[in-house]
Design an enzyme around this catalytic site. Structure first.
Site, PDB file in Angstrom:
ATOM      1  N   ILE A   1      52.185  52.437  39.288  1.00 50.27           N
ATOM      2  CA  ILE A   1      52.646  51.047  39.421  1.00 50.27           C
ATOM      3  C   ILE A   1      53.277  50.833  40.792  1.00 50.27           C
ATOM      4  CG2 ILE A   1      54.243  49.305  38.522  1.00 50.27           C
ATOM      5  CD1 ILE A   1      53.956  50.714  35.750  1.00 50.27           C
TER       6      ILE A   1
ATOM      7  N   ASN B   1      48.274  71.156  33.961  1.00 49.65           N
ATOM      8  CA  ASN B   1      49.323  70.311  33.371  1.00 49.65           C
ATOM      9  C   ASN B   1      48.925  70.069  31.917  1.00 49.65           C
ATOM     10  OD1 ASN B   1      51.164  68.393  32.616  1.00 49.65           O
ATOM     11  ND2 ASN B   1      50.568  66.874  34.142  1.00 49.65           N
TER      12      ASN B   1
ATOM     13  N   ASP C   1      59.842  70.002  36.296  1.00 48.83           N
ATOM     14  CA  ASP C   1      60.184  68.601  36.582  1.00 48.83           C
ATOM     15  C   ASP C   1      61.680  68.408  36.788  1.00 48.83           C
ATOM     16  OD1 ASP C   1      57.610  67.735  36.386  1.00 48.83           O
ATOM     17  OD2 ASP C   1      57.936  66.342  34.739  1.00 48.83           O
TER      18      ASP C   1
ATOM     19  N   LEU D   1      57.166  54.923  39.476  1.00 50.56           N
ATOM     20  CA  LEU D   1      56.822  53.944  38.440  1.00 50.56           C
ATOM     21  C   LEU D   1      55.407  54.159  37.927  1.00 50.56           C
ATOM     22  CD1 LEU D   1      58.208  50.788  40.303  1.00 50.56           C
ATOM     23  CD2 LEU D   1      59.436  52.287  38.714  1.00 50.56           C
TER      24      LEU D   1
ATOM     25  N   GLU E   1      52.752  52.302  43.571  1.00 51.18           N
ATOM     26  CA  GLU E   1      51.795  52.362  44.681  1.00 51.18           C
ATOM     27  C   GLU E   1      50.834  51.179  44.701  1.00 51.18           C
ATOM     28  OE1 GLU E   1      49.809  56.189  44.570  1.00 51.18           O
ATOM     29  OE2 GLU E   1      51.711  57.174  44.103  1.00 51.18           O
ATOM     30  N   ASN E   2      50.649  50.514  43.554  1.00 53.03           N
ATOM     31  CA  ASN E   2      49.579  49.517  43.457  1.00 53.03           C
ATOM     32  C   ASN E   2      49.997  48.095  43.115  1.00 53.03           C
ATOM     33  OD1 ASN E   2      47.209  51.268  43.937  1.00 53.03           O
ATOM     34  ND2 ASN E   2      47.965  52.324  42.120  1.00 53.03           N
TER      35      ASN E   2
ATOM     36  N   GLU F   1      51.788  65.209  43.036  1.00 52.83           N
ATOM     37  CA  GLU F   1      52.467  66.311  42.358  1.00 52.83           C
ATOM     38  C   GLU F   1      51.621  67.583  42.355  1.00 52.83           C
ATOM     39  OE1 GLU F   1      54.831  64.548  38.721  1.00 52.83           O
ATOM     40  OE2 GLU F   1      53.231  63.164  39.282  1.00 52.83           O
TER      41      GLU F   1
ATOM     42  N   GLY G   1      55.421  56.326  32.420  1.00 51.61           N
ATOM     43  CA  GLY G   1      56.793  56.827  32.407  1.00 51.61           C
ATOM     44  C   GLY G   1      57.393  56.445  33.751  1.00 51.61           C
TER      45      GLY G   1
END
EC number: 2.7.2.1
Length: 398
Positions: free
Chosen positions: A330, A10, A146, A207, A332-333, A384, A210
């Site tokens: 964001i 990436n 994407d 989240l 996930e946490n 990903e 980006g």
């Protein structure tokens, strides 16, 4: 003979992120991050078996130098001969590509054609792709876009209400982003809930620094918040998200700013950073808001409000709501953001289960709504790299 491994790359304009994966188990055997590329103090950090070490790239501080250093590291661990194919993340495939594809000269030309749609990203992806072709000679390369997942959006969702010759001539339309994450998370959500994804109406919020949100019905993207570029939609770390387009004329006239300056401001100096005046990092914003910092509190409030508003509109696009899914760093946490967002969504029949919400962090998937909720809200970690590895293995015949 041991199973062939997949190298996933990436590339950003000044960075290169890489991982070597076992496509079967999903295990990451080696990962790397090259930073400050094209600067004199460029370096690459490798992580193998939990151990990290840094290699100086100042002699060859470009993408090719980073891929060369990666090859040397693979040799040192006896992994170079086990790489079977290379998968590349590419931000924009425009309307040319609705799925991942094996790379040939025609595909490279296609990615070049899409540069105007992703001027910051696609040139860097091409640099990484060419470096991989030259250093890993003879190995198949696969590109994963994407934008591909969003090619199923209906015309009413992807068209802008502007003169149609602008679409016909320049491809001016909404393309979306984070598609590889959405594809992975849609599959994982269905698996986690024990349902067929075609039977689920999902709203998925990816989240991170980006951030975007997508309506998924029948396993396909129906609408998404990002547009022609990733600037549209939600409030993000440094991006403004939705804004009145006349801001360009207003600032050009009143602040004597150029289009380039305004574009940079909206992309790199806005969002959580611009509102708070402190940071683009959501963790810092949450901490400072809790201490009473007004700018941080407003930034958090605006982020949550915009997100909740978009969830409502995406439920319309999905034709209803069976599952609201949080993913990304964001999503996930941050139990705080999830709880406050769901606080807005009582009209959709969602009620937070506070204990379950606290548990669903740090890589743990889980349903975070009460049993009597009319729909479920669920946390599903994204991956990903694994999705890219799966596509790469499939298309290269491994």
């Amino acid at each position: 003979m041991s199973q062939k491994l997949i190298l996933v790359l990436n590339c950003g304009s000044s960075s290169l992120k890489g991982a070597v994966l076992d496509n079967g188990s999903g295990e990451v055997l080696l990962s790397c991050l090259a930073e400050k590329l094209n600067l004199p103090d460029a370096y690459i950090t490798f992580k193998v078996n939990g151990e990290k070490h840094k290699v100086d790239l100042s002699a060859h501080p470009d993408h090719t130098g980073a891929v060369e250093a990666l090859m040397e590291e693979l040799k040192a661990h006896g992994l170079d001969s086990r790489i079977g194919a290379i998968g590349h993340r590419v931000v924009s495939g425009g309307e040319l590509y609705s799925e991942s594809i094996l790379v040939d000269d025609e595909v490279i030309a296609g990615i070049e054609k899409c540069i105007p749609l992703a001027p910051l990203h696609n040139p860097a992806h091409l640099l990484g792709l060419r470096a991989a072709q030259s250093i890993f000679k003879g190995l198949p390369n696969v590109v994963v876009f994407d934008t591909s997942f969003h090619q199923t959006m209906p015309e009413v969702a992807y068209k802008y209400a502007v003169p149609q010759e602008l679409y016909e001539k320049y491809g001016l339309r909404r393309y979306g982003a984070h598609g590889t994450s959405y594809r992975f998370v849609a599959d994982e959500t269905a698996r986690f809930l024990g349902k067929d994804k075609k039977d689920l109406r999902m709203v998925i919020a990816h989240l991170g620094n980006g951030a975007s949100i997508t309506a998924v019905a029948n396993g396909e993207s129906r609408d998404t918040s990002m547009g022609l570029t990733p600037l549209e939609g939600l409030v993000m770390g440094t991006r403004s998200g939705d804004i009145d387009p006349s801001v360009f004329g207003f600032l050009a006239e009143n602040a004597n700013m150029t289009i380039a300056q305004i574009t940079e401001m909206l992309n790199k100096k806005s969002g959580l950073l611009g509102i708070s005046g402190l940071s683009n990092d959501c963790r810092t914003i949450e901490e400072e808001a809790a201490k009473g910092h007004k700018g941080a509190k407003l930034a958090l409030d605006m982020f949550i409000y915009r997100l909740a508003k978009y969830i409502g509109s995406m439920a319309v696009a999905a034709g209803g709501l069976d599952a609201l899914v949080f993913t990304g760093g964001i999503g996930e946490n941050s139990d705080i953001i999830r709880e406050r967002v769901i606080g807005y969504l009582g009209f959709l029949g969602l009620n937070i289960d506070q204990e379950a919400n606290l548990k669903a962090r740090f890589g743990n998937a889980g349903v975070i709504t009460t049993a009597d909720s009319k729909a479920v809200a669920v946390v599903i970690p994204t991956n990903e790299e694994l999705m890219i590895a799966h596509d790469t293995a499939r298309l290269s015949g491994l």
